[in-house]
Design an enzyme around this catalytic site. Structure first.
Site, mmCIF file in Angstrom:
data_model
loop_
_atom_site.group_PDB
_atom_site.id
_atom_site.type_symbol
_atom_site.label_atom_id
_atom_site.label_comp_id
_atom_site.label_asym_id
_atom_site.label_seq_id
_atom_site.Cartn_x
_atom_site.Cartn_y
_atom_site.Cartn_z
ATOM 1 C CB SER A 6 -0.931 -0.045 1.222
ATOM 2 O OG SER A 6 -1.816 1.029 1.227
ATOM 3 C CG HIS A 33 -4.164 -0.733 -1.019
ATOM 4 N ND1 HIS A 33 -4.132 -0.865 0.342
ATOM 5 C CD2 HIS A 33 -4.732 -1.868 -1.479
ATOM 6 C CE1 HIS A 33 -4.650 -2.032 0.684
ATOM 7 N NE2 HIS A 33 -5.017 -2.656 -0.404
ATOM 8 C CG ASP A 126 -6.004 -5.369 2.193
ATOM 9 O OD1 ASP A 126 -6.531 -6.468 2.456
ATOM 10 O OD2 ASP A 126 -5.945 -4.904 1.046
#
Length: 182
Positions: A6, A33, A126
């Site tokens: 991310s 992400h 996540d």
């Protein structure tokens, strides 16, 4: 192999892919992400800096060894039982779509003990549940040492929930992958 990242992910992927001596004998499937609506430029940047073949994953595509597949923006990327990709617009997981957990969990169900999962820098949790599932299916989990991550939240969350088979600074991960894939 599956990879998740991310915040700080583009730089981490540059180090990861650039540290490989060549294409791996397995496909690499990446969820990052990125916040980008168009992942083509993201793929071009990674390919240009690493010399690897990097493409955006497509519905029903069969992943091939030596290629890096990146999840398209706005879609969960899953691996189906037949080994092909599936794209989903199901609700966000951990505030994210694509979700690292969704990819890792689906890949664990297909590749089981043959799966390598790599979790890098990031600003949310996540990937932690996905790492737990990978380890539960006999796969191998590699987590970037949170002390060396640009943003340590994601790798720290994975270590807390799932542990790891290997936890090391980012520059050491490419060599480990080559060793584990040989």
């Amino acid at each position: 192999m599956v990879v998740g990242c991310s915040a700080g992910g583009l730089q981490a992927l540059h180090v990861l892919l650039g540290g490989l001596s060549g294409p791996l004998p397995v496909p690499m499937v990446v969820v990052c992400h990125s916040g980008s609506e168009d992942m083509r430029l993201f793929c071009e940047l990674l390919a240009g800096r690493s010399g690897q073949t990097v493409v955006e994953a497509e519905e029903r595509q069969q992943p091939r060894p030596g290629t890096v597949y990146v999840a398209p923006s706005g879609y969960h990327l899953l691996l189906e039982r037949d080994g092909r990709f599936a794209l989903s617009v199901d609700p966000r997981v951990s505030f994210s779509r694509p979700s690292i957990d969704v990819l890792f969990e689906s890949a664990a169900g297909v590749w089981r003990e043959h799966l390598l999962a790599v979790l890098l820098t990031g600003a949310n949790s996540d990937g932690a549940e996905g790492c737990l599932r990978v380890r539960g299916q006999g796969g191998t989990v590699i987590v970037q040492d949170p002390h060396t991550a640009q943003v340590p939240v994601m790798p720290a969350a994975a270590l807390e929930l799932a542990g790891a088979d290997h936890c090391l600074p980012l520059p050491g991960i490419p060599k480990l992958l080559e060793t584990l894939c040989s």
